[in-house]
Structures are given as structure tokens and as C-alpha cells.
Design an enzyme around this catalytic site. Sequence first.
Site, PDB file in Angstrom:
ATOM      1  N   HIS A  36       0.767  -1.333  -0.209  1.00 11.90           N
ATOM      2  CA  HIS A  36      -0.089   0.063   0.226  1.00 11.90           C
ATOM      3  C   HIS A  36       0.703   1.483  -0.157  1.00 11.90           C
ATOM      4  O   HIS A  36       1.024   2.488   0.300  1.00 11.90           O
ATOM      5  CB  HIS A  36      -0.640  -0.389   0.800  1.00 11.90           C
ATOM      6  CG  HIS A  36      -1.887  -1.464   0.897  1.00 11.90           C
ATOM      7  ND1 HIS A  36      -3.188  -0.899   0.619  1.00 11.90           N
ATOM      8  CD2 HIS A  36      -1.918  -1.678   1.661  1.00 11.90           C
ATOM      9  CE1 HIS A  36      -3.955  -2.224   0.459  1.00 11.90           C
ATOM     10  NE2 HIS A  36      -3.036  -2.787   0.982  1.00 11.90           N
ATOM     11  N   THR A  37       1.882   1.105  -0.834  1.00 13.36           N
ATOM     12  CA  THR A  37       3.232   2.159  -0.432  1.00 13.36           C
ATOM     13  C   THR A  37       2.252   2.627  -2.071  1.00 13.36           C
ATOM     14  O   THR A  37       3.250   4.252  -2.566  1.00 13.36           O
ATOM     15  CB  THR A  37       4.534   2.262  -0.974  1.00 13.36           C
ATOM     16  OG1 THR A  37       4.976   0.775  -1.312  1.00 13.36           O
ATOM     17  CG2 THR A  37       4.076   1.523   1.031  1.00 13.36           C
ATOM     18  N   ASP A  38       2.553   2.079  -3.361  1.00 11.77           N
ATOM     19  CA  ASP A  38       2.534   2.256  -4.458  1.00 11.77           C
ATOM     20  C   ASP A  38       1.721   3.323  -5.201  1.00 11.77           C
ATOM     21  O   ASP A  38       2.230   3.911  -5.720  1.00 11.77           O
ATOM     22  CB  ASP A  38       2.558   0.750  -5.304  1.00 11.77           C
ATOM     23  CG  ASP A  38       1.290   0.165  -5.464  1.00 11.77           C
ATOM     24  OD1 ASP A  38       0.505   0.905  -5.065  1.00 11.77           O
ATOM     25  OD2 ASP A  38       1.510  -1.076  -6.391  1.00 11.77           O
ATOM     26  N   SER A  69     -11.654 -19.498 -21.676  1.00 14.76           N
ATOM     27  CA  SER A  69     -10.590 -19.403 -20.098  1.00 14.76           C
ATOM     28  C   SER A  69     -11.163 -21.062 -19.874  1.00 14.76           C
ATOM     29  O   SER A  69     -11.601 -21.151 -19.820  1.00 14.76           O
ATOM     30  CB  SER A  69     -11.289 -18.320 -19.336  1.00 14.76           C
ATOM     31  OG  SER A  69     -10.429 -19.063 -17.867  1.00 14.76           O
ATOM     32  N   SER A 127      -5.966 -14.558  -4.883  1.00 16.78           N
ATOM     33  CA  SER A 127      -5.705 -15.549  -3.910  1.00 16.78           C
ATOM     34  C   SER A 127      -4.948 -13.953  -3.691  1.00 16.78           C
ATOM     35  O   SER A 127      -3.981 -13.712  -2.835  1.00 16.78           O
ATOM     36  CB  SER A 127      -4.827 -16.411  -3.798  1.00 16.78           C
ATOM     37  OG  SER A 127      -4.117 -15.554  -5.467  1.00 16.78           O
ATOM     38  N   GLY A 128      -4.694 -13.163  -4.395  1.00 14.21           N
ATOM     39  CA  GLY A 128      -3.775 -11.817  -4.451  1.00 14.21           C
ATOM     40  C   GLY A 128      -2.800 -11.602  -4.538  1.00 14.21           C
ATOM     41  O   GLY A 128      -1.745 -11.416  -5.114  1.00 14.21           O
ATOM     42  N   GLU A 164      -6.612  -1.430 -15.151  1.00 14.09           N
ATOM     43  CA  GLU A 164      -7.770  -2.015 -14.272  1.00 14.09           C
ATOM     44  C   GLU A 164      -7.998   0.096 -13.498  1.00 14.09           C
ATOM     45  O   GLU A 164      -9.065  -0.681 -12.965  1.00 14.09           O
ATOM     46  CB  GLU A 164      -6.495  -1.908 -13.225  1.00 14.09           C
ATOM     47  CG  GLU A 164      -6.383  -3.064 -11.927  1.00 14.09           C
ATOM     48  CD  GLU A 164      -6.655  -3.895 -12.183  1.00 14.09           C
ATOM     49  OE1 GLU A 164      -8.273  -4.358 -11.277  1.00 14.09           O
ATOM     50  OE2 GLU A 164      -6.441  -4.875 -12.975  1.00 14.09           O
ATOM     51  N   ASP A 176       1.249  -4.158  -9.299  1.00 14.00           N
ATOM     52  CA  ASP A 176       1.311  -5.380  -9.884  1.00 14.00           C
ATOM     53  C   ASP A 176       1.857  -5.109 -11.176  1.00 14.00           C
ATOM     54  O   ASP A 176       2.499  -6.574 -12.009  1.00 14.00           O
ATOM     55  CB  ASP A 176      -0.071  -5.851  -9.797  1.00 14.00           C
ATOM     56  CG  ASP A 176      -0.644  -5.597  -7.961  1.00 14.00           C
ATOM     57  OD1 ASP A 176       0.078  -5.481  -7.474  1.00 14.00           O
ATOM     58  OD2 ASP A 176      -2.156  -5.716  -7.643  1.00 14.00           O
TER      59      ASP A 176
HETATM   60  C1  GLA Z   1      -3.046  -4.321  -4.851  1.00 12.33           C
HETATM   61  C2  GLA Z   1      -2.598  -3.525  -5.585  1.00 12.33           C
HETATM   62  C3  GLA Z   1      -1.350  -3.153  -6.102  1.00 12.33           C
HETATM   63  C4  GLA Z   1      -0.864  -2.499  -4.528  1.00 12.33           C
HETATM   64  C5  GLA Z   1      -1.417  -3.398  -3.429  1.00 12.33           C
HETATM   65  C6  GLA Z   1      -1.184  -3.763  -1.958  1.00 12.33           C
HETATM   66  O1  GLA Z   1      -2.060  -5.755  -5.646  1.00 12.33           O
HETATM   67  O2  GLA Z   1      -3.449  -3.925  -7.413  1.00 12.33           O
HETATM   68  O3  GLA Z   1      -1.381  -2.125  -7.366  1.00 12.33           O
HETATM   69  O4  GLA Z   1      -1.626  -1.043  -4.255  1.00 12.33           O
HETATM   70  O5  GLA Z   1      -2.601  -4.104  -3.345  1.00 12.33           O
HETATM   71  O6  GLA Z   1       0.203  -2.678  -1.708  1.00 12.33           O
END
Ligand code: GLA
Length: 390
Positions: A36-38, A69, A127-128, A164, A176
Site C-alpha cells: 500500500h505504498t505504490d 478461459s 488469492s492476491g 484496471e 502488480d
Molecule cells: C493491490 C494493488 C497494488 C498495490 C497492492 C497493495 O495488489 O493492485 O497496486 O496497491 O494492492 O500494496
Amino acid sequence: MEETQRLLREFERIFGSAADARVYFAPGRVNLIGEHTDYNGGHVFPCALTIGTYAAAAVRSDRKLRMYSANFPEEGVIEGSLDDLVYRREDGWTNYPKGVIKEAAERGYPLRQGLDILYYGNIPNGSGLSSSASIEVLTGEILRDFGGYGFDGITNALIGQAAENRFIGVNCGIMDQFAIAMGKKNHAIFLDTATLSYEYAPVAMEGIRIVIMNTNHKRGLGESKYNERRAECEQALAELQTVVDVPSLGALTASDFAKYEGAIASPVRRRRARHAVTENERTIRAVTALKEGNLAEFGRLMNESHKSLRDDYEVTGIELDTLVTAAWNVPGVIGARMTGAGFGGCAVCLVKEGSVDTLIREVGGKYEETIGYPAAFYVVEIGGGPGRLR
Ligand code: GLA
């Protein structure tokens, strides 16, 4: 390669012939530290994985887009057109590639003919680990190749992020898409999101494994509080700017922040901003520690990162906290923290090779006992960026 053959067979079954199909791959990503810095002009330290998304694609003689898919066979072939690139809920996952094709066209990289595309991914969905950014960068790669365009990886990442932000409606930062488009085998990327300057740092650590621990608690970024956190940070920055001339939270040191934080009216926003500031400092220090071979310090900073995300940013939740706290108690664990947006999804753990089995057994047991369903564990490898396989 086995995947390539499987993809081509499936492409032929769905679209008739695979004679002219080309095959591509783009990785998923895991972030080691810098969460959460980007979108706050800070630093991140992610790396690409060897798991990711594959696609087989062939050009059409008309302007249709036909996409399938192998992960969602029940949705069948979803049809669209280059002349109708609009977000539609019922178009499901194909909104991601559509968004990329639209954003690329607006930057002067249009597709002139339609495509048949078959996607298949082995990143656990929700899953992130950035399955959506992986599809976006993969689509950018396909488009660059079919269009004969020479745009670079950073441009591809920016197109994906724009898709996005503007098409899907998630206000994500650049991490990402950048980590995926610019991935390098056995390296993590130390990226300054304020300038997009970056540096590769080797992370093949002797005797250490990276284990991803999946809560199996699904999270959709769109539904999550992601946009809310971002808005809180923006407001906190605006309040700080009434007392100090600063372009972003990432431009503040923790000691500067302590001087000025009184300008932020709400205690909640003060905590959000404090996380952004301290996490940026931790990330810079962690990369220095890694370069000096001080893995213990790197791990300690990972743990601190998790606490800050739990207490100040409040994006962890019982599932991630259970996994990470249990991991901290396993001998041989260097560091563990949630990774990605939070609210479920995955945690990442650095662990001595000989302790991997113990980690999985102990954390797995504790998690199921506390949460009521099992977690999943992946011992992962750091892979390279996207590319054409055939
Ligand atoms: C998600 C977002 C990224 C970033 C992260 C937290 O993955 O897509 O841009 O903000 O959360 O670091």
C-alpha cells in the site's frame, strides 16, 4: 513445452484450428515488502513468479474478439468486437483483456483485426497473487506481438494499470503490472513508484525458500475497501499539504511525519498515513539489509510490515493474522507478512529449507483449527517476465 501443447489442443477444440496460433505466458507476482505504498509515491519490492497465465491466440479476418478461459469453461466463448470496447458486467473476466485493448488503442497501438484467444492460468483465483494483472500484461504482450508494436515493458505495465483504473474501476497503483511486465528470474524489483526508476536485487537465497500461504478467503479488489484506503491516504496528504510542501506520503520520512501529523484531523487517517510513511522507510531499509546479506533484519522488517498493516492500515483480518502469527512461532522462519491488497488472499514467508515441512504442518493445523477450513501452501520460484512461447 507441455503447457504449450495442451493449450494448442484446447485452442483447436474450441476455435477449430490451431495452425496459426501463437502461445504466450505472463507471470503472477508476490510482493516481499512495500505494501500500500505504490499509490502513495513510495517504494515496493515485488517479484514475478513461475506460475502465471498462458494464452494461445490467432488472428481473425474480421474485427471480432472471441475469448475463452479454460479456468471458466462454464462461461463458454465470450464474444466481443474491436468496435465495441465497453465494460459490461455480463462479459465477466473478458473485461480485463477488453480494457487493455481499449487503453492500448487510445495510446496509438490499436488492433486492426480481431483475435481468437484462449486463456489458462495456474495462479489461484482471488488469492492476491495478481491473476488479473497477469491477464492484463499477457494481453498487452499479445497485442504488441500481433500489432508489430515496439512498446517496452513499462508501457505495457502502464496500459494494464490504466485498464484496471479506468475500465475495471479499481484504483490500483503500478506495482502488480510492473512486477509482472518487468520480472526477472531470481530477482525482486526495487521500484520507486514516484519516478518508476527501478533496480533488480538478487533474491536467490542459499538455503531459504519462499512459501506463499493462502487463506483461501477470496477477495475481490473491487468489492474490498481498497479504494477507501486510497481515498483516506489522499485526504491525509491534502491535510499535510496545508502545513508542509510535500508531493506524496512517500516523500516524507517518519520523523518529518511525526512533526506534521497533527494537521491530519482524524486519528484513523493519521494511522493510514503513518503506515504509508513507515512502510516506505521499511522497504528501503529492507533492500539495504538484503544487499548487505542481513537476512535476519530483512525478516524482522517483514514482520514489522505485517504489524503496521494490521494495526495502522487495518487490512489484514483474522485469516491473514492467524497464518502470519502462527508462522512467526515456527523455528526457522525468517519473516512472514501478508502480501498484496489484504482482506484475505495470501501471506508470504521466508523460511529455512529444512523448516518448510514443519511450517506447513504447524501453520496449517493452527489455521484450520482457528478458521474452520484449510489454508493452502505453495513453495514458489521467482520467475522471469512475459513472453511468447511459440
Ligand atoms: C493491490 C494493488 C497494488 C498495490 C497492492 C497493495 O495488489 O493492485 O497496486 O496497491 O494492492 O500494496
